[in-house]
Design a protein around this motif. Structure first.
Motif: not given
Length: 317
Positions: A161-170, A186-188, A245-252
């Motif tokens: 559950g370390e969602l803060g470290h999921v890559i959202v911008r390669n 790094s963004y949100a 960026i946060l919204g895209e991540a939440l969708a994932t």
């Protein structure tokens, strides 16, 4: 004598907050100490005991407590250990639950601080009654806790559950603490908002902005918010970008756990619609049809000062 109370302890990078909590989720007494005042964990425990032991005695001694719940960075629920926490002085693997039980003679459970926040929301907060939700803490970093079918998701080694470290911008922004490039944190996060503001100021030198009245050292997520509130175009762009960026991540995140709600907590939520409007829009745009308009985005109802203690205490009820 039936145990009436729990102890909640939140071990933060700067302060450790702790208190006595009853079954109704009321903090009866609380205090705090500096986490890194001592060089080793033994010194930390001694300082903690000076303030915590009188609380335990005041409420009836060890037998009056069902347990001690602790939220801490890099905490392993299965082992009761804190492992290689970057923001703590104690290096390596610390058998914290064993140390606490030996010192205070009360059973102790330990988990990641964001997981503790999720359990607290389920026990006392806006997610009470829910069995499927995600908590996201938007502070200096981005923490997360995932509840599926009423259970916290821990994974085989206790670190899921370390969602803060999921890559959202390669190949994106470097995270100095982990070395990862393009992680959500790094963004949100408050730090990410500041970094985005600096990048936009430097890449748009001809655009006037209230942000230019601050030095680099003076720029914070709060100053960006205040400028955005005054209608500053560039400051508003910072929140548009962050929310996207946060919204895209939440969708994932919705796709893998199908939550009833996503509960947001932490300093960035104070920006309100400035960040939430683009977040909701980006989330909905990136969901499969079966999930559209199904997932609520909620703000935590827990008092920010008390939430960490309540969340930790909820581990032992």
């Amino acid at each position: 004598m039936k145990a009436k109370y729990a102890i909640g302890i939140d071990v933060g990078g700067t302060n450790t907050k702790f208190g006595v909590v009853n079954r109704n989720g009321e903090i009866l007494i609380q205090d705090r100490i500096k986490t890194n005042e001592k060089e080793n964990v033994e010194g930390f425990i001694e300082v903690l005991a000076e303030k915590l032991q009188p609380m335990i005695d005041q409420f009836g001694g060890p037998e009056a407590f069902v347990g001690i719940g602790m939220g801490a960075p890099n905490a392993n629920y299965y082992q009761g250990t804190i492992e290689y926490a970057a923001n703590l002085k104690w290096k390596g693997i610390i058998p914290m639950a064993d140390i606490m039980e030996e010192k205070f003679k009360i059973p102790t459970k330990l988990t990641n601080d964001a997981n503790a926040a999720a359990v607290g929301e389920m026990q006392y907060g806006v997610a009470k009654g829910m069995k499927n939700f995600i908590t996201i803490t938007l502070g200096t970093g981005v923490g997360s806790g995932i509840i599926i079918d009423g259970n916290i998701v821990l994974g085989f080694n206790g670190f899921a559950g370390e969602l803060g470290h999921v890559i959202v911008r390669n190949g994106g922004r470097l995270h100095k603490g982990t070395g990862l490039k393009g992680a959500l944190e790094s963004y949100a996060s408050a730090t990410g908002v500041r970094d985005t503001a600096i990048e936009l100021l430097q890449s748009n030198p001809d655009i006037p902005s209230l942000l230019r009245s601050f030095t680099i050292d003076e720029l914070t997520s709060e100053t960006v918010f205040k400028c955005a509130e005054q209608g500053d175009k560039l400051a508003n762009e910072v929140f548009e970008f962050t929310g996207k960026i946060l919204g895209e991540a939440l969708a994932t995140f919705v796709l893998f756990s199908a939550p009833e709600a996503i509960v947001l907590f932490g300093g960035l939520t104070k920006a309100g619609d400035l960040i939430m409007k683009p977040t909701r829009q980006a989330m909905e745009e990136n969901l499969l049809q079966v999930f559209k308009n199904q997932v609520k985005i909620l703000y935590s109802t827990l008092n920010e000062a008390d939430a960490a203690i309540l969340g930790a205490s909820a581990l032992v009820w």
